[in-house]
Design an enzyme around this catalytic site. Structure first.
Site, PDB file in Angstrom:
ATOM      1  N   LEU A 144       6.017  -1.688   2.999  1.00 51.99           N
ATOM      2  CA  LEU A 144       5.132  -1.504   1.855  1.00 51.99           C
ATOM      3  C   LEU A 144       5.363  -0.101   1.321  1.00 51.99           C
ATOM      4  CD1 LEU A 144       1.724  -2.995   3.124  1.00 51.99           C
ATOM      5  CD2 LEU A 144       3.469  -4.135   1.737  1.00 51.99           C
ATOM      6  N   ASP A 145       5.297   0.049  -0.010  1.00 53.32           N
ATOM      7  CA  ASP A 145       5.386   1.384  -0.597  1.00 53.32           C
ATOM      8  C   ASP A 145       4.292   2.273  -0.021  1.00 53.32           C
ATOM      9  OD1 ASP A 145       7.450   0.546  -2.203  1.00 53.32           O
ATOM     10  OD2 ASP A 145       6.191   0.162  -3.939  1.00 53.32           O
ATOM     11  N   THR A 146       4.527   3.567  -0.054  1.00 49.20           N
ATOM     12  CA  THR A 146       3.558   4.506   0.510  1.00 49.20           C
ATOM     13  C   THR A 146       2.153   4.293  -0.059  1.00 49.20           C
ATOM     14  OG1 THR A 146       5.256   6.171   0.934  1.00 49.20           O
ATOM     15  CG2 THR A 146       2.989   6.954   0.746  1.00 49.20           C
TER      16      THR A 146
END
Length: 329
Positions: A144-146
């Site tokens: 998942l993106d940050t």
């Protein structure tokens, strides 16, 4: 397999006949990743028998695949991190599903990084060391993106990882998200494109003009709920809705790019055209939450593991701000 002293030319063996070029590169070039193979092809840095080649081209035995530059070794063994109390939503001897907080990277990109979800997993589950795609992301099946919060699946053993990866590749997984976006997308709807790195900005992905019919990226918009309006950093007001999204397989930034492509960028996602919100943190960040996941159990394939996660308190606060903004308009 390399056939020249520089190590940049690879001869396609009989067993690789018919492979897509990007798959061939990942399987036969040290330190190669799918993302890097795509980027190198898009930049014209991959040649087959002297001609520029696309990532979806099929290789034939005896062909000479030349890379104008080789990938740097980037893998490393991360340091376990005991600074995060993991929110475990499912756990057994084979697989765990945990909640990733918004703002926390999924795995380290550099040796000196210490605070990531992968390192917290490694502290609690030391047996994950060496399991997975790379040392620096032990056990992790997807990222998942940050600034995306929500559910992440990780394998505790190599055999579980292989089984989960296999079911993931065949489309047996379902992942659902809630996205806060600008405007109100039409639902139900289906966005189907081919995505690749943006050669003008390494931080971004983009919709490619040439469709890869064999491996398109598909995002399903299942429901949209109007929330209200929010004030942007430049003093304007933007209508906001909560959109429920479903994907089987996803590439980097897929939901963000697809919604922006449809004219509904995520709230705060300035990388893809979204407006920064008044009073938001700097730099602005998007609002996306992985709220549900379902996949075949790696050891009991007739059993489907289903896990759900409510949206975060932060996200509900944004929704409340939008509702208040609508009533005060």
């Amino acid at each position: 397999m390399s056939s020249d002293p520089s190590g940049r030319v690879f001869v396609v063996p009989d067993r690789a006949a018919g492979l897509r070029l990007d798959h061939f590169l990942v399987q036969h070039v040290p330190h190669m990743t799918r993302a890097l193979a795509t980027a190198l092809s898009a930049a014209g840095e991959v040649r087959v028998d002297g001609r520029r080649a696309r990532k979806g081209d099929r290789v034939v035995p005896g062909a000479h695949v030349e890379l104008l530059r080789l990938p740097e070794p980037a893998d490393f063994a991360p340091t376990p991190w005991d600074g995060l109390a993991l929110d475990v939503r499912h756990e057994d001897e084979h697989v765990v599903v945990v909640e990733k907080p918004r703002g926390l990277p999924t795995h380290p990109l550099r040796r000196e990084e210490r605070e990531t979800l992968a390192q917290a997993l490694l502290h609690r589950y030391p047996e994950m060391a060496g399991v997975g795609y790379a040392l620096r992301e032990p056990g992790v099946l997807h990222r998942l993106d940050t600034d995306t919060s929500g559910l992440v699946v990780a394998a505790r053993t190599a055999s579980a990882f292989d089984a989960l990866r296999s079911s993931q590749r065949t489309g047996a997984w379902t992942k659902s998200y809630v996205a806060l976006c600008e405007g109100v997308p039409r639902t139900p709807d289906r966005i189907e494109t081919t995505l690749g790195p943006d050669p003008t900005d390494p931080r971004r992905m983009r919709v490619l003009a040439d469709r890869d019919e064999t491996n398109p990226q598909v995002t399903e918009l299942t429901e949209a709920r109007v929330l209200g309006a929010l004030q942007t950093a430049d003093g304007a007001r933007v209508q906001v809705s909560a959109v429920h999204v479903r994907v089987e397989k996803a590439t980097r930034h897929q939901i963000r790019v697809h919604l922006a492509y449809y004219g509904h960028p995520l709230v705060g996602d300035t990388l893809y055209g979204g407006a920064a919100l008044a009073g938001d943190e700097s730099p602005p960040a998007h609002w996306l939450h992985a709220c549900a996941i379902a996949f075949p159990h790696p050891a009991q394939t007739d059993t489907l593991v289903r896990v759900e996660s409510p949206t975060t308190t932060e996200m509900r606060d944004i929704e409340a701000r939008a509702a208040a903004g609508a009533s005060s308009a």
